[in-house]
Design an enzyme around this catalytic site. Structure first.
Site, PDB file in Angstrom:
ATOM      1  N   LYS A 181       2.332 -40.567  84.290  1.00  0.00           N
ATOM      2  CA  LYS A 181       1.942 -41.977  84.368  1.00  0.00           C
ATOM      3  C   LYS A 181       3.197 -42.841  84.342  1.00  0.00           C
ATOM      4  CE  LYS A 181      -1.575 -45.024  82.334  1.00  0.00           C
ATOM      5  NZ  LYS A 181      -2.421 -45.157  83.505  1.00  0.00           N
ATOM      6  N   GLY A 182       3.215 -43.897  85.150  1.00  0.00           N
ATOM      7  CA  GLY A 182       4.343 -44.822  85.166  1.00  0.00           C
ATOM      8  C   GLY A 182       3.842 -46.248  85.202  1.00  0.00           C
ATOM      9  N   LYS A 190       0.163 -39.181  93.904  1.00  0.00           N
ATOM     10  CA  LYS A 190       0.739 -40.358  93.240  1.00  0.00           C
ATOM     11  C   LYS A 190      -0.096 -41.551  93.698  1.00  0.00           C
ATOM     12  CE  LYS A 190       5.301 -41.298  92.704  1.00  0.00           C
ATOM     13  NZ  LYS A 190       6.670 -41.784  93.008  1.00  0.00           N
ATOM     14  N   ILE A 241      -1.198 -35.819  85.506  1.00  0.00           N
ATOM     15  CA  ILE A 241       0.075 -35.093  85.392  1.00  0.00           C
ATOM     16  C   ILE A 241       1.156 -36.012  84.834  1.00  0.00           C
ATOM     17  CG2 ILE A 241       1.837 -33.785  86.649  1.00  0.00           C
ATOM     18  CD1 ILE A 241      -0.249 -33.301  88.850  1.00  0.00           C
ATOM     19  N   ASP A 297      18.043 -40.405  90.628  1.00  0.00           N
ATOM     20  CA  ASP A 297      17.283 -40.233  89.383  1.00  0.00           C
ATOM     21  C   ASP A 297      17.058 -38.746  89.120  1.00  0.00           C
ATOM     22  OD1 ASP A 297      16.032 -41.082  87.075  1.00  0.00           O
ATOM     23  OD2 ASP A 297      14.089 -41.415  88.018  1.00  0.00           O
ATOM     24  N   GLY A 304       1.909 -46.703  88.638  1.00  0.00           N
ATOM     25  CA  GLY A 304       0.777 -45.867  89.022  1.00  0.00           C
ATOM     26  C   GLY A 304       0.689 -44.622  88.174  1.00  0.00           C
TER      27      GLY A 304
END
Length: 445
Positions: A177-178, A196, A175, A292, A181
């Protein structure tokens, strides 16, 4: 402000008498001078911390040539320019600061030294440099304070602890990506969920574990129809995982990309859902500042897009409010530049009204169909906004009441921005007086 200014920190203050009676009071002109001096000092402090953050060694050196004492400047969290450079791994900036006498073992509010920050961020060249100048690793991130990684949260065998064997990834889909993770769609006890998952390579990273623990402890407390629901977490085995409900509609960013500008009616309904979730988060005395809020962090429950929820609390802060007008000393430049309030960009003190500013930017984007200041790069957009500028209204969907609300929500003075409970009342009133959608079709064809 530092306390020494109030007692006439300038030595000339005690030599100036009035009427020859030996009085040591400071005459008004000198007080004004001291105020100006203090203002200039605060401004220079912000400048050197900012340029250290931006990896601008030339600007840092110029400031130090003008005033060597700035090498010992401190921000609200007691962090020096060397802490900032060490965390980001800016070698040239660090060398310049050390040349001008920076204390390699200065400690911030959490007792971290610059070396502890460099270790936490795995900046190997910086670690070597600081050690060569006698840097020691103390503090929450430092090896001398805590030889082992911080354990993830395990409060009394929580009922939300999930055994990873219960998670079925056989038909999983990515779904998001960072850097820390990935977010996957998976199945838990027959139910689709969003997971997550912290990258295995970062499962021992102290800072990552700290952030993970923070987000879990925050989500456990949240229960609201417009907040993404936390279901559980994997904290006793690796990789660490955080499990929430899966929302089929995707995020608002993708939705706007596909649909373009929304009708005033749809925009108001979406705005009401976001404002409801945010009013819940901002409820005193335990205020949660999201920090955020942006379209990617607003999720649609289903493909019909009839219900929205606010999610992703990785950067949120839980604050105990003593006074309604409290402002907080929190990290500057936290969140996403395009939706960032000017006080955050400028590293000023801020409060929950930073979320109101981000909300205004989202409302603008829903009605315009394009991100605010889409012609500028995100950082440039934040800089432009911090200078007092705002996006231009072009859409016919901006009925006067909606435009007025948007302008108040992105006011430069955060005290002029309305709280979310007031925003809700005003949106409800605008919705009541709104003509039916077919009146607006001419503007969306």
């Amino acid at each position: 402000m530092s306390s020494d200014t109030s007692s006439g920190g300038d030595s000339t203050g005690s030599k100036v008498g009035v009427g020859g009676g030996g009085s040591t009071s400071v005459p008004p002109p000198l007080k004004e001078k001291q105020k100006e001096k203090e203002k200039a000092r605060v401004s220079r402090t912000s400048s050197i911390l900012w340029h250290a953050h931006q990896n601008d060694a030339g600007a840092v050196r110029k400031l130090l040539e003008e005033d060597r004492t700035l090498v010992h400047a401190r921000d609200y969290d007691n962090r020096t320019p060397l802490h900032v450079a060490s965390l980001h791994g800016w070698i040239e900036v660090a060398k310049c600061l050390i040349d001008y006498g920076a204390d390699v073992n200065a400690q911030d509010r959490w007792k971290n030294t610059p070396l502890a920050d460099a270790e936490g961020a795995k900046k190997h060249s910086m670690i070597e440099l600081l050690k060569s100048y006698g840097g020691l690793s103390y503090g929450q991130n430092g090896s001398h304070f805590e030889p082992k990684p911080v354990p993830p949260p395990q409060p009394n065998k929580c009922d939300w602890e999930i055994d990873p064997s219960e998670l079925d990834f056989s038909t999983s889909a990515m779904i998001g990506k960072g850097s820390f993770g990935e977010i996957l769609k998976a199945c838990w006890r027959g139910t689709p969920v969003a997971v997550k998952r912290i990258l295995p390579s970062l499962s021992d990273d102290r800072l990552v574990i700290q952030d993970f623990r923070h987000e879990v402890n925050l989500l456990v407390k949240l229960r609201h129809p417009n907040i993404v629901q936390f279901l559980g977490a994997v904290t006793e085995k690796k990789p660490l995982m955080l499990i929430t409900e899966y929302l089929r509609g995707g995020d608002l960013h993708q939705y706007l990309k596909e649909k373009g500008s929304l009708s005033p009616s749809t925009s108001i309904n979406f705005a009401l859902d976001i404002a409801r979730g945010m009013a819940y988060l901002h409820n005193e005395p335990n205020v949660i500042i999201h920090r955020d809020l942006k379209p990617r962090n607003v999720l649609l429950v289903n493909s019909s897009a009839d219900h929205l929820k606010v999610g992703d609390f990785g950067l949120s802060k839980l604050i105990k409010v003593q006074n309604t007008h409290d402002v907080y000393k929190m990290t500057g430049e936290t969140g996403s530049y395009r939706y960032m309030a000017p006080e955050v960009f400028k590293h000023r003190r801020y409060d929950k009204k930073v979320d109101v500013f981000s909300f205004a930017m989202i409302l603008y984007e829903m009605l315009e169909g394009d991100p605010p200041l889409a012609n500028l790069e995100p950082y440039e957009a934040a800089k432009y906004v911090s200078e007092g500028n705002r996006p231009t209204f072009r859409s016919k969907g901006y009925i006067p009441e909606l435009r007025e609300l948007t302008e108040q929500c992105w006011a430069h003075d955060m005290n002029q921005r309305p709280p979310f409970l007031d925003i809700l009342k005003r949106l409800e009133k605008i919705k009541e007086n709104l003509p039916t959608d077919h009146h607006w079709n001419i503007f969306n064809t």
